[in-house]
Design a protein around this motif. Sequence first.
Motif, PDB file in Angstrom:
ATOM      1  N   PHE A 286      -6.058   0.873  -6.216  1.00 26.41           N
ATOM      2  CA  PHE A 286      -5.336   2.118  -6.450  1.00 26.41           C
ATOM      3  C   PHE A 286      -5.289   2.403  -7.939  1.00 26.41           C
ATOM      4  CE2 PHE A 286      -3.914   0.985  -2.287  1.00 26.41           C
ATOM      5  CZ  PHE A 286      -3.572   2.182  -1.670  1.00 26.41           C
TER       6      PHE A 286
ATOM      7  N   ALA B 183      -7.523  -3.188  -1.384  1.00 28.42           N
ATOM      8  CA  ALA B 183      -7.558  -1.762  -1.729  1.00 28.42           C
ATOM      9  C   ALA B 183      -7.237  -1.646  -3.211  1.00 28.42           C
ATOM     10  CB  ALA B 183      -6.541  -0.987  -0.905  1.00 28.42           C
TER      11      ALA B 183
ATOM     12  N   VAL C 222       0.852  -1.197   0.000  1.00 29.41           N
ATOM     13  CA  VAL C 222       0.000   0.000   0.000  1.00 29.41           C
ATOM     14  C   VAL C 222       0.885   1.245   0.000  1.00 29.41           C
ATOM     15  CG1 VAL C 222      -1.645   1.351   1.377  1.00 29.41           C
ATOM     16  CG2 VAL C 222      -1.999  -1.115   1.070  1.00 29.41           C
TER      17      VAL C 222
ATOM     18  N   THR D 188     -12.156   0.348  -1.745  1.00 29.77           N
ATOM     19  CA  THR D 188     -11.761  -0.742  -0.856  1.00 29.77           C
ATOM     20  C   THR D 188     -12.893  -1.751  -0.875  1.00 29.77           C
ATOM     21  OG1 THR D 188     -10.510   0.791   0.519  1.00 29.77           O
ATOM     22  CG2 THR D 188     -11.027  -1.347   1.478  1.00 29.77           C
TER      23      THR D 188
ATOM     24  N   ARG E 107      -5.826   5.763  -3.722  1.00 25.69           N
ATOM     25  CA  ARG E 107      -6.817   4.733  -3.408  1.00 25.69           C
ATOM     26  C   ARG E 107      -8.180   5.250  -3.839  1.00 25.69           C
ATOM     27  NH1 ARG E 107      -7.501   1.442   2.168  1.00 25.69           N
ATOM     28  NH2 ARG E 107      -5.294   1.935   2.182  1.00 25.69           N
TER      29      ARG E 107
END
Length: 171
Positions: free
Chosen positions: A161, A159, A141, A154, A151
């Motif tokens: 991105f 997550a 992350v 979720t 991001r």
Amino acid sequence: MTSSSSSAHVQLTTDRLVLRPWTTAEATAVLDDTRSTHWADDFPTEGDRVIAGLFGQNPAWLGEHGHRLIIERDSGLLVGSIGLFWPPSEGILEIGYGIVASRRGRGYAPEATRALAAFALTAPGVHTVVANVELSNPASVRVLEKAGFHRWATEENTARFRVTKPGRDER
């Protein structure tokens, strides 16, 4: 970042790294566990073996906008791999990366990710580069955040991105 052409393939050079396309001989060496003196002691990782094994099914991954080896400029050693999962879908291209354990914590992953994402956004028809990361992997992350990704979603334990071509709305 600079780039130089070697036939149809572009080599990307950052302050500390060279990102160059895999060769079929290197993929074979990884699969056969044939060590090279130009590899860091802990290369290849399991992820590198998986990617090398998928080139036969995905020959575009060996092309200009595919997967690359990460070479440390100071030592000349191969220390990881990074790749674009070509071809794009509706202008979106996924990126994945990995640095061997002995070279982690030096900022190589964000440096390589930033360079390859910028290069990907110059490809015809590509407007967004995405990456999906398990929330149980906070180091990955941080790599994406340091590389300029944002991001945008979720979902359960993942997550999502992305980085988008300048001037394009992120919807």
